[in-house]
Design a protein around this motif. Structure first.
Motif, short mmCIF file in Angstrom:
data_model
loop_
_atom_site.label_atom_id
_atom_site.label_comp_id
_atom_site.label_asym_id
_atom_site.label_seq_id
_atom_site.Cartn_x
_atom_site.Cartn_y
_atom_site.Cartn_z
N ALA A 185 28.73 35.45 49.24
CA ALA A 185 27.37 34.13 48.70
C ALA A 185 28.10 33.80 47.09
N ALA A 186 28.84 35.09 46.66
CA ALA A 186 29.05 34.57 45.58
C ALA A 186 30.95 33.43 45.46
N LEU A 187 31.08 33.78 46.70
CA LEU A 187 32.79 33.36 46.93
C LEU A 187 32.71 32.23 47.67
N GLN A 188 31.57 31.43 47.68
CA GLN A 188 31.44 29.41 48.20
C GLN A 188 32.28 28.67 47.07
N PRO A 189 33.01 27.79 47.36
CA PRO A 189 33.98 27.07 47.15
C PRO A 189 33.64 26.65 46.15
N LEU A 190 33.75 26.36 44.73
CA LEU A 190 33.95 25.94 43.09
C LEU A 190 32.57 26.48 42.75
N THR A 191 31.97 27.80 43.31
CA THR A 191 31.18 28.07 42.42
C THR A 191 31.22 28.58 41.39
N ARG A 192 30.79 27.72 40.68
CA ARG A 192 30.64 29.10 38.75
C ARG A 192 30.21 29.75 38.72
N VAL A 193 31.25 31.30 38.45
CA VAL A 193 30.83 32.63 38.51
C VAL A 193 31.11 33.52 36.61
N GLU A 194 30.36 34.53 36.13
CA GLU A 194 31.00 35.30 35.73
C GLU A 194 31.68 36.25 35.88
N ILE A 195 33.10 36.77 35.29
CA ILE A 195 33.15 38.26 35.40
C ILE A 195 34.08 39.64 34.72
N VAL A 196 34.03 40.64 35.07
CA VAL A 196 34.23 41.47 34.82
C VAL A 196 34.92 41.62 35.01
N CYS A 197 36.75 42.00 34.45
CA CYS A 197 37.94 42.35 35.56
C CYS A 197 38.77 43.36 34.17
N ARG A 198 39.13 43.92 35.36
CA ARG A 198 40.86 44.78 33.74
C ARG A 198 42.11 44.21 34.54
N PHE A 199 42.28 43.21 33.27
CA PHE A 199 43.59 42.13 33.67
C PHE A 199 44.72 42.71 33.39
N ARG A 200 45.75 42.99 33.76
CA ARG A 200 46.97 42.88 34.15
C ARG A 200 48.43 42.65 34.55
N GLU A 201 49.00 42.20 33.66
CA GLU A 201 50.30 40.91 33.85
C GLU A 201 51.02 41.31 35.14
N LYS A 202 51.10 42.53 35.14
CA LYS A 202 51.99 42.89 35.63
C LYS A 202 51.35 43.19 37.28
N ASN A 203 50.21 43.00 37.75
CA ASN A 203 49.64 42.59 38.74
C ASN A 203 49.00 41.27 39.21
N GLN A 204 50.22 41.66 40.46
CA GLN A 204 49.76 40.39 41.60
C GLN A 204 48.47 39.89 41.84
#
Length: 236
Positions: free
Chosen positions: A47-66
């Motif tokens: 349900a959180a992935l419906q179009p234009l849903t506004r979310v707060e996320i926690v992630c491990r961002f790595r520039e090398k990852n696609q």
């Protein structure tokens, strides 16, 4: 270290029975694909992935990852439009449009904050028939081709190719008639809560076609918006 950011869901592609790749326009990283797991579970993230849903996320961002690894996802209050036919069709169209328009955009906090604030208004708005039109017009400022000049009784044609109001109805092969040009000008000045003259559903359909054409002329690679016919049908 995990990091947090806000985001707006633009697209979801199933990856397995319990996971999907969600493309999210984020405040910190721009448009980014995330692997989202556990969407098939009861109380999962679908349900959180419906179009234009506004979310707060926690992630491990790595520039090398696609595709980035998402470790936490919560929905912001006032998100989700599936229970409202006009809003659902509008959100589907705008999500596809933004996915294609923002594809090469890096992080832009001013643009993100504008979209976040606009969608917060959209969630609470009872009469949302002009929201998508006003949003598309106001977004042109961020892309660098906001309509120039002013509408007047003399300069009453809008030239889509050159992005200006003009007296010459033949200044290009992409012209918007005076009535619709006036609505375009009024919307460029209006807030989302402002009523725009005697705008009919026929006017809305014509303006929407014109605005999509305007972006296709000025934004390289935008291409076809496949959900456009659905929104057109809603206003028929």
């Amino acid at each position: 270290m995990p990091g947090t950011t806000e985001g707006i869901v633009l697209k979801k592609v199933s990856y397995s029975s319990s996971s999907a790749i969600a493309t999210i326009y984020t405040r910190k990283f721009g448009q980014t694909p995330f692997m989202v797991r556990g969407i098939g579970k009861k109380g999962g993230k679908s349900a959180a992935l419906q179009p234009l849903t506004r979310v707060e996320i926690v992630c491990r961002f790595r520039e090398k990852n696609q595709v980035q690894s998402l470790t936490g996802l919560t929905v912001k209050p006032g998100s989700g439009f599936s229970g409202h036919p006009v809003k659902a069709a509008t959100s589907m169209f705008l999500a596809e449009f933004l996915y294609k328009a923002l594809r090469v955009e890096s992080a832009d906090e001013e643009l993100y904050d504008f979209l976040d604030s606009a969608l917060e208004y959209f969630a609470d708005d009872e009469n949302s028939t002009n929201f998508h039109l006003i949003l598309l017009i106001k977004l042109t400022r961020f892309f660098g081709f906001h309509p120039s000049g002013k509408w007047s009784e003399k300069s009453n044609w809008f030239d889509l190719l050159n992005g200006l109001y003009t007296t010459d109805r033949n200044s290009s092969l992409h012209m918007l008639e005076p009535r619709l040009s006036w609505f375009l000008y009024e919307m460029s000045l209006a807030g989302f809560d402002q009523k725009i003259g005697e705008l009919t559903n026929t006017d809305r359909r014509k303006l929407l076609h014109a605005l999509v054409e305007y972006y296709q002329i000025h934004l390289e690679g935008l291409g076809e918006i496949k959900s456009l016919p659905v929104l057109i049908e809603i206003f028929s």
